[in-house]
Design an enzyme around this catalytic site. Structure first.
Site, mmCIF file in Angstrom:
data_model
loop_
_atom_site.group_PDB
_atom_site.id
_atom_site.type_symbol
_atom_site.label_atom_id
_atom_site.label_comp_id
_atom_site.label_asym_id
_atom_site.label_seq_id
_atom_site.Cartn_x
_atom_site.Cartn_y
_atom_site.Cartn_z
ATOM 1 N N HIS A 62 8.767 -1.195 -3.896
ATOM 2 C CA HIS A 62 8.512 0.926 -4.829
ATOM 3 C C HIS A 62 7.453 1.262 -5.162
ATOM 4 O O HIS A 62 6.870 2.252 -4.938
ATOM 5 C CB HIS A 62 10.416 0.895 -5.854
ATOM 6 N N GLU A 116 2.949 7.674 -5.356
ATOM 7 C CA GLU A 116 3.585 6.681 -5.696
ATOM 8 C C GLU A 116 2.208 6.464 -6.436
ATOM 9 O O GLU A 116 1.402 6.632 -7.767
ATOM 10 C CB GLU A 116 3.532 5.113 -4.989
ATOM 11 N N HIS A 120 1.621 6.782 -10.399
ATOM 12 C CA HIS A 120 1.413 6.409 -11.523
ATOM 13 C C HIS A 120 0.361 5.922 -11.694
ATOM 14 O O HIS A 120 0.331 5.445 -12.135
ATOM 15 C CB HIS A 120 2.322 5.130 -10.919
#
Length: 228
Positions: A62, A116, A120
């Site tokens: 993930h 992502e 992040h």
């Protein structure tokens, strides 16, 4: 002479602070893997296989998420450094295998990876550039081998129900560290193994015991491990 020397030292210190020695504005990383069978058998989300076909029967990545010790986290830290697939062109095959998208409509993964990185990854630029961020995360999946750890303990993705503590113990035995297990609910309302969180130090290189566990997604004492 001494004055000039002092000036040069101060200049080097300032350059170091500006470029190399910037301290990470976070405390640790969560490395999160998800079980595709639970993603696809959820009461809350739809599931579409990637355009490249059904993923392998294995945990998929993930993400790798910078976090603070108080449970909060930074996000979307650098809009000037968007995802650029050309920077990870040598990793694409590995990404499609180990970091597949299951979101609808079907995609090849770029939208997922872009999200992502931009949410992040940009918050870990003091540690990683784009290539290193994705390469490091792929390496962590190979290092942790979650499915192998569970199977070694007799815990198989066959729709059976297992003790949450046995699942945690199996992963700790395999990785050396205590995981956080997140559950979701299947279409019948049963609790099932969904995501596994492990933690790394703020260099992103060493697995550690998690300073804090996530909120939400809690499991019952017995949970399903669905097939995929």
């Amino acid at each position: 002479m001494e004055s000039k020397f002092s000036f040069l030292i101060n200049l080097l210190v300032l350059q170091c602070l500006a470029v190399v020695c910037v301290s990470q504005d976070f405390d640790f990383f969560y490395f999160v893997q998800q079980w595709p069978g639970s993603y696809c058998d959820s009461a809350k989300s739809s599931c579409c296989y990637p355009t490249t076909g059904k993923p392998a029967v294995d945990f998929g990545i993930h993400g790798l998420w910078p976090n603070y010790n108080d449970g909060s986290y930074p996000q979307n830290c650098d809009s000037g450094n968007p995802f650029d697939e050309s920077k990870i062109s040598d990793l694409i095959g590995n990404m499609r295998k180990n970091w597949p998208t299951l979101a609808c409509p079907s995609g090849s993964g770029e939208t997922f990876w872009s999200h992502e990185w931009e949410k992040h990854g940009t918050c870990s630029e003091s540690v990683f550039d784009q290539h290193n961020y994705f390469e490091t995360t792929l390496g962590l999946k190979q290092q942790t081998k979650l499915l192998q750890a569970l199977k070694t303990a007799g815990i198989n993705p066959d729709g059976s129900t297992y003790s949450l503590e046995n699942i945690k113990d199996a992963i700790k035995e395999g990785t050396g560290h205590t995981p956080w297990i997140e559950c979701n609910r299947d279409s019948s309302g049963n609790s099932q193994l969904y995501q596994v969180y492990l933690c790394l130090d703020n260099s992103g290189s060493i697995l550690i015991e998690c300073p804090v566990f996530p909120r939400g997604g809690k499991c019952g004492p017995e949970i399903e491990f669905p097939s995929f």
